[in-house]
Enzyme design. Structure first.
Site, PDB file in Angstrom:
ATOM      1  CG  ASP A  94       0.090  14.791  -3.998  1.00 32.67           C
ATOM      2  OD1 ASP A  94      -0.364  14.165  -4.860  1.00 32.67           O
ATOM      3  OD2 ASP A  94       0.187  14.187  -3.048  1.00 32.67           O
ATOM      4  CG  ASP A 126       6.234   9.363  -6.759  1.00 33.83           C
ATOM      5  OD1 ASP A 126       5.148   9.451  -7.352  1.00 33.83           O
ATOM      6  OD2 ASP A 126       6.842   9.414  -5.680  1.00 33.83           O
ATOM      7  CD  GLU A 157       0.491   8.444  -4.298  1.00 28.35           C
ATOM      8  OE1 GLU A 157       0.525   7.066  -3.930  1.00 28.35           O
ATOM      9  OE2 GLU A 157       1.291   9.200  -4.151  1.00 28.35           O
ATOM     10  CD  GLU A 158       4.054  11.099  -3.313  1.00 28.93           C
ATOM     11  OE1 GLU A 158       4.178   9.958  -2.328  1.00 28.93           O
ATOM     12  OE2 GLU A 158       4.562  10.946  -4.300  1.00 28.93           O
TER      13      GLU A 158
END
Length: 456
Positions: A94, A126, A157-158
């Site tokens: 993500d 990223d 994760e973000e």
């Protein structure tokens, strides 16, 4: 080693192609975005892992602490040869929202573009580069992996990794490993690899101020009746002292490694305007890595152009606090709320809501497994030894990995460089450095295979 370098060089064109395929999928897990793209991203990651020879590939989900179903993650596993260790390779598929497309130097943030040896696009560094570094190592070895490998690619994760702990718990036996590689950090510079050994934690809060039951005329009532927006501004101003240090009592402050950062480098990398001064006190690396921060991320209030001549009844801000290594996000949240309640002006009504929090991490990067990693990095960077650095950003799940897999050596490695501008416009990946990252990971798997039971 020469054969492995050649193998990496041979697979890099296909790695680049598939990285661009991943970047073209706008896999944003935030609320309000089309999550079908996150599912498409997971499917592509799973396909790439199957094509790389991983025999057991599955897409998994779990309910998070909020009770909502999490975004899809991908787990792939190949058992070790007899007597060899297992290495877990982590990344996330993500990405952050792209923001205003007009802030990018390309028509579409999700259409990758190469300029001057860098690949530009949201997620190209990223952390879709992290995914492809893992796949590059797998492709270089083909059917001859010297160690067991588990690949774990998370899907939110973000957005706070709400379901990560449940995923780790439900798949704990499958994810157990001797070495865990977290490919989601930053190298110290082009040509200078690093291992991240400390990371700050995070607490994000919403701060809401109310002073009236409705907006009223600013001329008729101003001067006696307080407005919520001014009260909010005064409250937020108490978060720092006059020098710019965070003024919240109870937050931890620690010392950083002896590395020095040149002021001009920081000014250049951050894009500071001429004449703007640094905030805070102490060495720059301490301000960036081992001291708390308080940042106002956004304010809910009328925009300047459309605002009326009225005293606002309610105003709200989102504030992010980065926590120094050694702090605890739950105790920090209590200290933050106590500060806000102590300093709220004029008897205004205050509501503080914690959005999310995560603990900082400190890694004791000593022992044979870390020696094997450092040797791999030095080989990939033609004799340049990696240095240990801190990271001002937060990867809270690292502390979760430490708690759930205490016997594993955790390596936080860099796929980005200081000019990657992750989370901002014009995010990019330095392609030559990325090739070294891929080579280093392949070398790490080779070096890990040489560790015996007593050195793991």
């Amino acid at each position: 080693m020469t054969d492995l370098r050649s193998a990496i060089e041979a697979v890099m064109p296909s790695v680049r192609t598939d990285l661009e395929r991943l970047v073209r999928i706008p896999s944003v897990a935030f609320d309000g975005f089309d999550h079908s793209h996150v599912a498409r991203s997971a499917e592509l990651v799973a396909q790439l892992l199957r094509d790389a020879g991983m025999p057991d590939v599955r897409i998994v989900t779990a309910k998070g602490e909020s009770g909502q179903d999490g975004q899809p993650a991908v787990i792939a596993h190949k058992p070790p040869p007899p007597g060899a260790p297992t290495v877990l390779l982590y990344a996330h598929h993500d990405v952050q929202p792209a923001g205003n497309p007009q802030d990018w130097d390309q028509d579409d943030p999700f259409t990758p573009v190469e300029r001057n040896g860098r690949l530009y696009g949201r997620g190209c560094a990223d952390d879709k580069a992290g995914i492809m570094a893992h796949i590059a190592a797998l492709r270089a070895y083909g059917d001859d992996l010297p160690v067991g490998v588990t690949v774990f690619v998370e899907g939110e994760e973000e957005f706070g990794s709400d379901s990560l702990e449940a995923l780790l718990t439900e798949n704990r036996e499958l994810l157990a490993a001797d070495i865990i590689v977290i490919a989601d950090s930053v190298n110290w510079g082009i040509g200078q690899p690093s291992l991240t050994t400390s990371l700050r934690g995070i607490v994000n809060v919403y701060v809401e101020i109310a002073t009236l039951n409705q907006a009223v005329h600013s001329g008729m009532f101003g001067g006696a009746v307080p407005d919520a927006l001014t009260a909010l501004c005064r409250l937020l101003a108490t978060l720092h002292d006059d020098e710019g240090d965070v003024a919240v009592d109870g937050l931890v402050r620690t010392n950083a490694s002896p590395i020095e950062m040149e002021p001009q480098r920081l000014r250049s990398e951050s894009g500071m305007l001429d004449g703007v001064e640094f905030i805070g006190t102490g060495r720059l690396v301490e301000r960036l890595w081992t001291k708390p921060t308080a940042t106002v991320l956004g304010i809910d209030a009328p925009g300047a152009r459309e605002s009326a001549n009225a005293l606002q009844a309610v105003a709200r801000a989102k504030v992010s606090f980065r926590l120094a290594p050694g702090d605890d996000h739950e105790s920090a949240a209590k200290a933050i709320e106590s500060h806000l309640r102590t300093h709220v002006p004029w008897g205004a009504k205050l509501t503080v809501t914690t959005d999310h929090g995560g603990n900082p991490s400190v890694i004791d990067a000593t022992g044979p497994r870390y020696d094997a990693a450092r040797a791999a990095f030095a080989d990939a960077w033609d004799g340049v030894a990696p240095i240990d650095t801190g990271l001002g950003g937060a990867i809270p799940f690292i502390s979760t990995f430490q708690e759930m897999f205490p016997a594993a050596a955790i390596l936080v490695t860099g796929v980005e460089d200081p000019d990657s501008r992750a989370h901002g416009p014009n995010e990019s990946l330095h392609l030559a450095e990325f090739a070294r990252v891929c080579h280093a990971e392949a070398l790490l798997l080779r070096n890990a295979a040489k560790l015996n039971d007593s050195t793991r």
